[in-house]
Design an enzyme around this catalytic site. Structure first.
Site, short mmCIF file in Angstrom:
data_model
loop_
_atom_site.label_atom_id
_atom_site.label_comp_id
_atom_site.label_asym_id
_atom_site.label_seq_id
_atom_site.Cartn_x
_atom_site.Cartn_y
_atom_site.Cartn_z
CB ALA A 10 50.34 50.65 32.25
CG LEU A 11 45.26 46.61 33.12
CD1 LEU A 11 45.46 45.35 33.24
CD2 LEU A 11 45.00 46.22 34.92
CE LYS A 72 47.87 54.19 38.65
NZ LYS A 72 48.82 52.81 38.61
CG ASN A 97 45.76 46.68 41.89
OD1 ASN A 97 45.28 45.79 41.22
ND2 ASN A 97 46.48 47.23 41.44
CE LYS A 175 46.09 42.09 41.63
NZ LYS A 175 45.23 43.10 40.54
CG ASN A 179 47.68 44.42 43.80
OD1 ASN A 179 46.22 43.66 43.85
ND2 ASN A 179 48.53 43.89 42.82
CG ASN A 193 55.85 42.72 40.24
OD1 ASN A 193 55.93 43.83 40.26
ND2 ASN A 193 54.78 42.00 39.36
CG ASN A 239 54.59 44.58 35.46
OD1 ASN A 239 54.77 44.90 34.59
ND2 ASN A 239 53.44 44.72 36.60
O1 KPL Z 1 47.93 43.82 40.07
C1 KPL Z 1 49.63 44.34 40.08
C2 KPL Z 1 50.21 45.64 39.73
O2 KPL Z 1 51.10 45.98 39.50
O3 KPL Z 1 49.71 46.41 40.42
C3 KPL Z 1 50.44 42.72 39.72
C4 KPL Z 1 49.17 41.46 39.47
C5 KPL Z 1 51.13 42.60 40.70
C6 KPL Z 1 51.20 42.93 38.49
O4 KPL Z 1 52.85 43.76 39.28
#
Ligand code: KPL
Length: 287
Positions: A10-11, A72, A97, A175, A179, A193, A239
């Site tokens: 997705a990202l 991931k 993340n 961050k 999360n 969210n 989101n």
């Molecule tokens: O990083 C995100 C995630 O979903 O992993 C955020 C910024 C919270 C966006 O949904």
């Protein structure tokens, strides 16, 4: 610039679409998503819109100026082994993340990054840019290098506003804490969210956030995670968090990289075990 996005889910797909404005972008992905992109291009909805006909591969072919890593957290080692086969010293920006990723990418020229953009995979080949966030990059030791300035300028010129910072490792921890507030709760409750703004959840959100701030303070990082998380919740209200998307698709989550570093707190410990329990059930069910 020639940019390879390794792990274009997705990202990664949203970032690839934005950056393809003035760069040559390769998406590295797998399965149905790869097939769909090859057959009919990448469709992006939401804050970024359009059809993007980008190159897509299953493996990294080498020879790019920059790699952006968006796999991931638990796929980092596998991705590193793949990249290593064709690696020529090109910088790798990680927007993944979680805690411990940069440290695990030994032997690569890593530029740590943070992005709070929200993205949802709607169906193979179709993604939604569902939350407008902020993006930061910086050298690990904090020094202001010309290459980081140039990359940030390139990203910004393409429409991905990007800021160079001298405290990127702290920001990666912050961050992860944000999360830890958003992802487990949204995954357990199966909500977007924005639902975390409910007055019924206020004390729970506050408890998770304050525990995160305490753990960070023990490392000399002082941040009001509660306020920061509320800002991201608002900006990405439409989101579905990546953890909710993982649970919905019967996949493993990033809980070990997001919440585990904060489990000395009761609220975080509780969420950690709830998500581990759900993860076991969904992954078993999908076998
Ligand atoms: O990083 C995100 C995630 O979903 O992993 C955020 C910024 C919270 C966006 O949904």
């Amino acid at each position: 610039m020639r940019i390879a996005i390794f792990g274009a889910g997705a990202l990664g797909s949203v970032l690839g679409a934005i950056l393809s404005h003035k760069n040559e972008v390769l998406l590295i992905t797998r399965g149905e998503h790869l097939r769909a992109i090859r057959e009919k291009g990448l469709e992006v909805q939401g804050f970024t819109q359009g059809h993007f006909y980008l190159e897509a591969e299953e493996y990294y072919p080498g020879g790019y100026d920059l790699i952006i890593l968006t796999v991931k957290a638990y796929q980092t080692e596998e991705a590193a082994n793949e990249i290593r086969k064709e690696y020529g010293g090109e910088p790798i920006i990680t927007f993944q993340n979680g805690v411990g990723i940069v440290e695990s990418l030994q032997g690569f020229d890593v530029i740590p990054g943070v992005t709070t953009h929200g993205a949802t995979l709607l169906s193979p080949g179709v993604v939604k840019h569902a939350g407008l966030g902020d993006t930061y990059i910086g050298e690990r030791d904090g020094h202001l290098s010309q290459r980081v300035i140039d990359i940030a300028q390139n990203f910004s010129e393409n429409g991905l506003k990007c800021e160079v910072v001298n405290d990127i490792m702290e920001r990666r921890w912050i961050k992860a804490a944000i999360n830890a507030v958003i992802n487990p709760l949204t995954a357990i409750l199966r909500v977007k969210n924005g639902s975390l703004k409910s007055p019924h959840l206020k004390e729970i959100v506050r408890c998770i956030a304050e525990e995160c701030s305490e753990t960070l303070a023990m490392q000399g990082i002082h941040a009001d995670i509660y306020s920061l998380a509320l800002e991201v919740i608002e900006k990405t209200r439409e989101n579905k968090s990546s953890m909710l998307q993982d649970i919905e698709r019967g996949r493993r989550t990033e809980i070990d990289y997001i919440t585990k570093p904060f489990i000395r707190g009761k609220c975080n410990s509780l969420l950690y075990h709830l998500v581990k329990f759900m993860e076991e059930r969904v992954t078993e069910a999908s076998l």
